[in-house]
Scaffold this active site. Structure first.
Site, mmCIF file in Angstrom:
data_model
loop_
_atom_site.group_PDB
_atom_site.id
_atom_site.type_symbol
_atom_site.label_atom_id
_atom_site.label_comp_id
_atom_site.label_asym_id
_atom_site.label_seq_id
_atom_site.Cartn_x
_atom_site.Cartn_y
_atom_site.Cartn_z
ATOM 1 N N SER A 122 0.803 -1.232 0.000
ATOM 2 C CA SER A 122 0.000 0.000 0.000
ATOM 3 C C SER A 122 0.831 1.275 0.000
ATOM 4 C CB SER A 122 -0.930 0.006 1.222
ATOM 5 O OG SER A 122 -0.210 -0.257 2.402
ATOM 6 N N ARG A 123 2.047 1.189 0.514
ATOM 7 C CA ARG A 123 2.840 2.422 0.661
ATOM 8 C C ARG A 123 4.311 2.143 0.386
ATOM 9 N NH1 ARG A 123 2.963 3.703 6.019
ATOM 10 N NH2 ARG A 123 1.860 1.872 6.768
ATOM 11 N N ASN A 162 7.525 -8.069 1.501
ATOM 12 C CA ASN A 162 7.992 -6.707 1.770
ATOM 13 C C ASN A 162 7.412 -6.102 3.049
ATOM 14 O OD1 ASN A 162 8.839 -3.789 0.879
ATOM 15 N ND2 ASN A 162 6.611 -3.689 1.117
ATOM 16 N N SER A 213 17.066 -5.752 5.334
ATOM 17 C CA SER A 213 17.563 -4.430 5.737
ATOM 18 C C SER A 213 19.049 -4.477 6.050
ATOM 19 C CB SER A 213 16.814 -3.974 6.998
ATOM 20 O OG SER A 213 17.390 -2.796 7.507
ATOM 21 N N TYR A 263 14.349 -5.698 15.355
ATOM 22 C CA TYR A 263 14.275 -5.580 13.891
ATOM 23 C C TYR A 263 15.491 -6.244 13.232
ATOM 24 C CZ TYR A 263 13.690 -2.900 9.463
ATOM 25 O OH TYR A 263 13.540 -2.500 8.148
ATOM 26 N N ALA A 266 17.208 -8.704 14.466
ATOM 27 C CA ALA A 266 17.039 -10.154 14.625
ATOM 28 C C ALA A 266 16.051 -10.693 13.590
ATOM 29 C CB ALA A 266 16.540 -10.471 16.036
ATOM 30 N N LYS A 301 15.208 -9.387 10.619
ATOM 31 C CA LYS A 301 15.729 -9.301 9.247
ATOM 32 C C LYS A 301 16.888 -10.292 9.042
ATOM 33 C CE LYS A 301 13.040 -5.999 7.611
ATOM 34 N NZ LYS A 301 11.946 -6.331 6.691
ATOM 35 N N ILE A 312 15.850 4.602 3.193
ATOM 36 C CA ILE A 312 15.003 4.918 2.040
ATOM 37 C C ILE A 312 13.901 5.868 2.507
ATOM 38 C CG2 ILE A 312 13.566 3.946 0.186
ATOM 39 C CD1 ILE A 312 16.543 2.945 0.202
HETATM 40 P P1 NAP Z 1 6.230 1.714 5.150
HETATM 41 O O1 NAP Z 1 6.229 2.893 4.235
HETATM 42 O O2 NAP Z 1 6.048 1.930 6.600
HETATM 43 O O3 NAP Z 1 5.126 0.670 4.607
HETATM 44 C C1 NAP Z 1 4.946 -0.533 5.287
HETATM 45 C C2 NAP Z 1 4.008 -1.408 4.511
HETATM 46 O O4 NAP Z 1 3.879 -2.657 5.196
HETATM 47 C C3 NAP Z 1 2.602 -0.826 4.410
HETATM 48 O O5 NAP Z 1 2.077 -1.184 3.152
HETATM 49 C C4 NAP Z 1 1.859 -1.543 5.527
HETATM 50 O O6 NAP Z 1 0.453 -1.675 5.319
HETATM 51 C C5 NAP Z 1 2.509 -2.905 5.449
HETATM 52 N N1 NAP Z 1 2.363 -3.687 6.666
HETATM 53 C C6 NAP Z 1 2.842 -3.431 7.899
HETATM 54 N N2 NAP Z 1 2.490 -4.400 8.760
HETATM 55 C C7 NAP Z 1 1.772 -5.292 8.048
HETATM 56 C C8 NAP Z 1 1.117 -6.503 8.372
HETATM 57 N N3 NAP Z 1 1.143 -7.005 9.609
HETATM 58 N N4 NAP Z 1 0.465 -7.173 7.381
HETATM 59 C C9 NAP Z 1 0.422 -6.681 6.125
HETATM 60 N N5 NAP Z 1 1.030 -5.549 5.758
HETATM 61 C C10 NAP Z 1 1.681 -4.849 6.721
HETATM 62 O O7 NAP Z 1 7.584 0.890 5.020
HETATM 63 P P2 NAP Z 1 8.715 0.857 3.887
HETATM 64 O O8 NAP Z 1 9.768 1.809 4.281
HETATM 65 O O9 NAP Z 1 8.115 0.927 2.537
HETATM 66 O O10 NAP Z 1 9.300 -0.615 4.165
HETATM 67 C C11 NAP Z 1 9.039 -1.720 3.330
HETATM 68 C C12 NAP Z 1 10.002 -2.841 3.704
HETATM 69 O O11 NAP Z 1 11.341 -2.376 3.528
HETATM 70 C C13 NAP Z 1 9.897 -3.295 5.162
HETATM 71 O O12 NAP Z 1 10.090 -4.685 5.252
HETATM 72 C C14 NAP Z 1 11.050 -2.577 5.825
HETATM 73 O O13 NAP Z 1 11.483 -3.260 6.980
HETATM 74 C C15 NAP Z 1 12.079 -2.600 4.710
HETATM 75 N N6 NAP Z 1 13.112 -1.571 4.823
HETATM 76 C C16 NAP Z 1 12.799 -0.235 4.763
HETATM 77 C C17 NAP Z 1 13.828 0.694 4.863
HETATM 78 C C18 NAP Z 1 13.573 2.179 4.791
HETATM 79 O O14 NAP Z 1 14.544 2.942 4.987
HETATM 80 N N7 NAP Z 1 12.366 2.639 4.500
HETATM 81 C C19 NAP Z 1 15.147 0.272 5.053
HETATM 82 C C20 NAP Z 1 15.421 -1.082 5.114
HETATM 83 C C21 NAP Z 1 14.395 -1.990 4.993
HETATM 84 P P3 NAP Z 1 -0.591 -0.507 5.791
HETATM 85 O O15 NAP Z 1 -0.427 0.596 4.777
HETATM 86 O O16 NAP Z 1 -1.939 -1.121 5.691
HETATM 87 O O17 NAP Z 1 -0.192 -0.088 7.142
#
Ligand code: NAP
Length: 242
Positions: free
Chosen positions: A10-11, A88, A140, A153, A155, A157, A186
């Site tokens: 979604s995001r 994801n 991550s 987190y 642990a 990942k 990101i």
């Molecule tokens: P984000 O903008 O916070 O979006 C998180 C997404 O995960 C949303 O679509 C959310 O759905 C969904 N979500 C959360 N809990 C869920 C659940 N229990 N069941 C189903 N969907 C769930 O995060 P992002 O930054 O795009 O991160 C995406 C991935 O990249 C994650 O695994 C994160 O750990 C990893 N990551 C991110 C970064 C960074 O810097 N952003 C760095 C390293 C790794 P809703 O919209 O419905 O809440």
């Protein structure tokens, strides 16, 4: 019709992955947990990319919701299967271990690590039967290096990274590949509370990355072009030393 499921579509990074996979010809199953308005926006983007998709609401950390939603989909699509799975969905709930509450530990492990397990187990069987599948796990830098204040987190990942390497060896003979992408910082909702100005000083490329820059690598690994890559973890982190 070729189908791809993106959890947390979604995001943020998930949304960029949905749009890119749609442009590659996939029908996108857009999973989300609660933010339906954002999920609908992703669906619009998917449609603008020339393909179609559907929303799929479930909590990846709930075995009942995962099996309920994916089981119902498979029941309706008996001759089809999800050939690309992008794990994801993820959350962070940071605290130093000494102050960490059970709930912070459990929520992060459940969503990130259990979610990977439940969703993958549900879809893997059809990939093995059809002898083609692509699984890409968004992990991550925190899971490679370990980051203080993110012990839960890190642990979760790191757990997915180990699982990626083990599963790749289990299913390679059936032409199913399993890889991971490890983003650094990101620009998404997940990092909006962080001080980019300060943190970027440690990043050789001198900025946070964009969701689309992660999606490029994820979608390459999800494509047929990555046919001889499995069990790998690729960093997309602007050169941050790991
Ligand atoms: P984000 O903008 O916070 O979006 C998180 C997404 O995960 C949303 O679509 C959310 O759905 C969904 N979500 C959360 N809990 C869920 C659940 N229990 N069941 C189903 N969907 C769930 O995060 P992002 O930054 O795009 O991160 C995406 C991935 O990249 C994650 O695994 C994160 O750990 C990893 N990551 C991110 C970064 C960074 O810097 N952003 C760095 C390293 C790794 P809703 O919209 O419905 O809440």
């Amino acid at each position: 019709m070729k189908y791809a499921l993106v959890t947390g579509g979604s995001r943020g990074i998930g949304r960029a992955i949905c749009a890119k996979l749609a442009s590659m010809g996939y029908f996108i199953l857009i999973n989300y947990r609660s933010d339906e308005d954002s999920a609908r926006k992703t669906l619009e983007l998917v449609r603008q990319s020339g393909n179609d998709g559907q929303l799929m609401k479930f909590d990846v950390g709930s075995i009942h919701e995962v099996e309920g939603a994916l089981g119902a989909w498979q029941e309706k699509h008996k001759d089809e299967y999800v050939e690309v799975l992008i794990n994801n969905a993820g959350i962070r709930k940071d605290a130093l271990l000494i102050w960490m509450e059970n709930q912070q530990w459990e929520d992060v492990i459940r969503t990130n690590l259990d979610g990977f397990f439940y969703t993958t187990r549900c879809l893997l069987k059809e990939m093995l039967i059809r002898k083609y599948g692509r699984i890409v796990n968004v992990v991550s830098l925190s899971g490679l290096k370990g980051l203080p204040g993110q012990m839960n987190y890190s642990a979760a990942k790191a757990g997915i990274i180990g699982a990626t390497k083990a599963l790749a060896q289990e299913v390679g003979k059936k032409n199913v590949t399993v890889n991971a992408v490890a983003p650094g910082y990101i620009r998404t909702d997940m990092t909006k509370d962080l001080d980019e100005k300060e943190l970027k000083k440690n990043i050789p490329l001198n900025r946070f990355g964009l969701p689309e820059e992660v999606a490029e690598t994820v979608c390459f690994l999800a494509s047929e072009k990555a046919s001889y890559i499995t069990g790998e973890v690729i960093s997309v982190n602007g050169g941050l030393y790991t």
